[in-house]
Scaffold this active site. Structure first.
Site: not given
Length: 310
Positions: A169, A227-228, A252, A257, A284
């Site tokens: 991170d 996440a994105r 996901d 989208e 998602h």
């Protein structure tokens, strides 16, 4: 305070806010133009992701004291303008972190064990044991990019699987513990058999995973993205899968989208991606459980109450 809710929420939120003395207008079907007309009358907005909180809208919200985001992502909110206006921002990542973590583990296990492929074949009368031989998670090294609420919760779920967990991170330090080893990004790229993405969408993370970036990993790996979608394109995913850089993917989220708004290139690349048996999609919904639906309310209301209790 007068609070306007502009998206679908678990119905418990209205009662919870009213119990704290707020006047609540629940308008999940409200349009953007209607929000622009009405928002000046409200002290607070509770949102999901339907309507961007851009400067045009926020300038109309002349009495706004806070925005409550029922979820984790903040990429559709003009954060700089909120700071300028001293508008408080609350989000509810803690409300769906468990759901996201469980979904990521579930997708990974389904991918490793060919669950989707095998289920489809058996339903057609195909009994192919060898073609559905799986992989064990035990002994693998799992890399986590982003160690916030979601990354931390995912690491916790992995604790019983006998895996080595490495986390990177850029904006957090000294978070390593018995569950996870804090490392630099280069070490993740050297050792990871699996990479799970848990970063927000920012100018820095958008399209971060280029083909060059993926090629810099030391060995082929499986990718999980809850996440994105905009951190990696369809074209990059296909190229990496074609070259064996990626062994498979759990997705996901997607770069776009809205199927009806695909560009011609996106349509072609998505169709190619969708034909692969080593790619698992979901719409998602990683954080979209019955339990998280209500947990998010509790997190938001608690944060609102704490911020304004004086």
């Amino acid at each position: 305070m007068k609070i306007l809710i502009i998206d679908e929420m678990h119905p418990s939120i209205v009662e919870m806010l009213e119990m704290d003395g707020h006047q609540v207008t629940y308008s999940p079907k409200i349009t953007r133009s209607e929000i622009l007309e009405q928002v000046a009358a409200y002290d607070g907005l509770i949102i999901r992701s339907k309507t961007p909180m851009d400067r045009e809208l926020l300038e109309k919200a002349i009495n706004l004291k806070f925005i409550g985001r029922a979820g984790a992502g903040l990429d559709q909110i003009d954060l700089d303008y909120l700071v300028e206006r001293r508008v408080k921002l609350f989000h509810a990542a803690k409300g769906n972190r468990d759901a996201v973590a469980e979904h990521a583990v579930g997708g990974l296990l389904a991918l490793f064990n060919n669950i989707i492929k095998a289920d489809g074949e058996v339903r057609k009368g195909i009994w192919d044991r060898e073609g559905n031989r799986g992989h064990e998670l035990m002994g693998k090294t799992v890399g986590i990019m982003g160690y916030g609420n979601m990354g931390k919760s995912f690491a916790k779920r992995l604790s019983g699987f006998g895996v080595k967990v490495l986390a990177y991170d850029k904006y957090k330090l000294e978070f390593g513990n018995e569950l996870v080893q804090e490392v630099m990004w280069e070490k993740v790229k050297v050792e990871a058999d699996i990479l799970s993405i848990h970063v927000p969408l920012t100018p820095e993370t958008r399209n971060f995973f280029t083909l060059d970036e993926l090629e810099s990993f030391a060995k082929p790996f499986w990718l999980i993205n809850t996440a994105r979608g905009e951190v990696i394109s369809f074209a990059t995913l296909n190229a990496a899968l074609d070259r064996g850089i990626l062994r498979g993917a759990v997705l996901d989220v997607m770069e776009n989208e809205k199927f009806q708004k695909f560009s011609p290139e996106q349509k072609t690349e998505f169709e190619k991606l969708a034909a692969r048996s080593n790619v698992i999609f979901s719409p998602h919904v990683a954080g979209w459980t019955f339990e998280s639906y209500e947990k998010i309310n509790k997190v938001l209301v608690k944060k609102i109450k704490k911020a304004f209790e004086d």
